[in-house]
Design a protein around this motif. Structure first.
Motif, PDB file in Angstrom:
ATOM      1  N   THR A   1     -10.347  19.268  10.517  1.00 49.74           N
ATOM      2  CA  THR A   1      -9.412  20.286  10.035  1.00 49.74           C
ATOM      3  C   THR A   1      -8.293  19.613   9.257  1.00 49.74           C
ATOM      4  O   THR A   1      -7.677  18.660   9.724  1.00 49.74           O
ATOM      5  N   ILE A   2      -8.064  20.114   8.074  1.00 47.51           N
ATOM      6  CA  ILE A   2      -6.937  19.693   7.237  1.00 47.51           C
ATOM      7  C   ILE A   2      -5.856  20.740   7.436  1.00 47.51           C
ATOM      8  O   ILE A   2      -6.132  21.939   7.404  1.00 47.51           O
ATOM      9  N   ASN A   3      -4.628  20.302   7.633  1.00 53.67           N
ATOM     10  CA  ASN A   3      -3.519  21.234   7.830  1.00 53.67           C
ATOM     11  C   ASN A   3      -2.620  21.279   6.607  1.00 53.67           C
ATOM     12  O   ASN A   3      -2.447  20.272   5.919  1.00 53.67           O
ATOM     13  N   ALA A   4      -2.037  22.437   6.366  1.00 52.07           N
ATOM     14  CA  ALA A   4      -1.059  22.565   5.292  1.00 52.07           C
ATOM     15  C   ALA A   4       0.040  21.526   5.530  1.00 52.07           C
ATOM     16  O   ALA A   4       0.537  21.393   6.647  1.00 52.07           O
ATOM     17  N   GLY A   5       0.366  20.790   4.490  1.00 50.59           N
ATOM     18  CA  GLY A   5       1.392  19.753   4.600  1.00 50.59           C
ATOM     19  C   GLY A   5       0.840  18.366   4.829  1.00 50.59           C
ATOM     20  O   GLY A   5       1.597  17.391   4.769  1.00 50.59           O
ATOM     21  N   ASP A   6      -0.464  18.232   5.078  1.00 52.80           N
ATOM     22  CA  ASP A   6      -1.048  16.899   5.257  1.00 52.80           C
ATOM     23  C   ASP A   6      -0.985  16.123   3.947  1.00 52.80           C
ATOM     24  O   ASP A   6      -1.278  16.656   2.870  1.00 52.80           O
ATOM     25  N   LEU A   7      -0.614  14.864   4.036  1.00 48.43           N
ATOM     26  CA  LEU A   7      -0.597  13.945   2.905  1.00 48.43           C
ATOM     27  C   LEU A   7      -1.649  12.889   3.204  1.00 48.43           C
ATOM     28  O   LEU A   7      -1.530  12.144   4.181  1.00 48.43           O
ATOM     29  N   MET A   8      -2.703  12.862   2.387  1.00 53.05           N
ATOM     30  CA  MET A   8      -3.854  12.010   2.669  1.00 53.05           C
ATOM     31  C   MET A   8      -4.215  11.167   1.449  1.00 53.05           C
ATOM     32  O   MET A   8      -3.764  11.443   0.338  1.00 53.05           O
TER      33      MET A   8
ATOM     34  N   CYS B   1      -3.600  13.320  -7.177  1.00 52.24           N
ATOM     35  CA  CYS B   1      -3.292  12.422  -8.289  1.00 52.24           C
ATOM     36  C   CYS B   1      -3.855  11.039  -7.965  1.00 52.24           C
ATOM     37  O   CYS B   1      -3.680  10.534  -6.853  1.00 52.24           O
ATOM     38  N   TYR B   2      -4.533  10.448  -8.948  1.00 54.13           N
ATOM     39  CA  TYR B   2      -5.037   9.085  -8.791  1.00 54.13           C
ATOM     40  C   TYR B   2      -3.944   8.087  -9.168  1.00 54.13           C
ATOM     41  O   TYR B   2      -3.338   8.200 -10.231  1.00 54.13           O
ATOM     42  N   LEU B   3      -3.697   7.142  -8.278  1.00 55.21           N
ATOM     43  CA  LEU B   3      -2.733   6.079  -8.524  1.00 55.21           C
ATOM     44  C   LEU B   3      -3.361   4.997  -9.393  1.00 55.21           C
ATOM     45  O   LEU B   3      -4.592   4.887  -9.472  1.00 55.21           O
ATOM     46  N   ASP B   4      -2.526   4.181 -10.010  1.00 61.20           N
ATOM     47  CA  ASP B   4      -3.016   3.061 -10.821  1.00 61.20           C
ATOM     48  C   ASP B   4      -3.475   1.886  -9.969  1.00 61.20           C
ATOM     49  O   ASP B   4      -4.068   0.941 -10.479  1.00 61.20           O
TER      50      ASP B   4
ATOM     51  N   SER C   1      -7.416   5.399  -3.877  1.00 64.49           N
ATOM     52  CA  SER C   1      -6.308   5.551  -4.821  1.00 64.49           C
ATOM     53  C   SER C   1      -5.910   6.993  -5.133  1.00 64.49           C
ATOM     54  O   SER C   1      -5.048   7.219  -5.967  1.00 64.49           O
ATOM     55  N   CYS C   2      -6.525   7.954  -4.467  1.00 60.36           N
ATOM     56  CA  CYS C   2      -6.238   9.356  -4.767  1.00 60.36           C
ATOM     57  C   CYS C   2      -5.337   9.959  -3.685  1.00 60.36           C
ATOM     58  O   CYS C   2      -5.776  10.185  -2.554  1.00 60.36           O
ATOM     59  N   VAL C   3      -4.076  10.222  -4.046  1.00 58.25           N
ATOM     60  CA  VAL C   3      -3.122  10.839  -3.128  1.00 58.25           C
ATOM     61  C   VAL C   3      -3.342  12.350  -3.175  1.00 58.25           C
ATOM     62  O   VAL C   3      -3.385  12.942  -4.259  1.00 58.25           O
TER      63      VAL C   3
END
Length: 189
Positions: free
Chosen positions: A80-87, A65-68, A92-94
């Protein structure tokens, strides 16, 4: 210990800080706890909470989702991206990842779910609404004169646990500090 000595010890050397900023991530009726990184991006994200984001599906491994507004960045190639990563992608893109995979893209780490088990099922196949909220049951660490750092929770005089992240944020008043070892102390500010 006399009250004057206790207060002197507290006010000279006590520092209260959030051990790790924690966030509650809710998808439908499913709750996940996340621990945020100690960086400017995570702090800016935390300061925006609570957020309810309508997240879109992408690549069968992430919701985004893009933030304002833009957040501070310190992007890198995680490999490597892991399941559960918040990036954060760009500024502005969560992005919440629900599968582990290799990636050549650059991201700024916000944090990660403590236990991503069941995340893919909770998020489903399409777009989804995800709530991000401050964990008000956050544990704090307290360092006091002659004592090792220990886990504690701060309560107001009515017994309500407080989510403050630093002693300076507490308004003047009387507080109860309950240490992880069971000790209870009064704090007057």
């Amino acid at each position: 210990m006399k009250t004057k000595e206790l207060l002197t010890a507290i006010f000279i050397t006590m520092a209260v800080s959030l051990q790790a900023k924690t966030v509650v991530v809710t998808v439908g009726d499913t709750r996940f706890d996340a621990t945020l990184e100690n960086n400017a991006t995570a702090q800016a994200f935390y300061d925006m909470l609570p957020l309810t984001l309508n997240m879109s599906e992408l690549n069968g491994n992430e919701k985004y989702c893009y933030l304002d507004t833009s957040l501070p960045t310190a992007s890198y190639h995680p490999g490597t991206i892991n399941a559960g990563d918040l990036m954060l992608y760009g500024s502005s893109c969560v992005v919440l990842f629900y599968e582990t995979f290799s990636s050549g893209y650059s991201y700024t780490r916000i944090g990660a779910l403590d236990n991503p088990e069941g995340l893919a099922e909770a998020l489903g196949d399409g777009n989804v609404t995800v709530k991000f909220e401050k964990d008000t049951s956050a544990v704090t660490t307290i360092s006091a004169l002659g004592a090792d750092e220990c886990v504690a929770t701060i309560f107001d005089i009515k017994g309500k646990a407080l989510p403050y992240t630093h002693l300076s944020q507490l308004p003047q008043g009387i507080y109860v500090v309950k240490y992880g070892n069971g000790d209870v102390k009064k704090l007057i500010k």
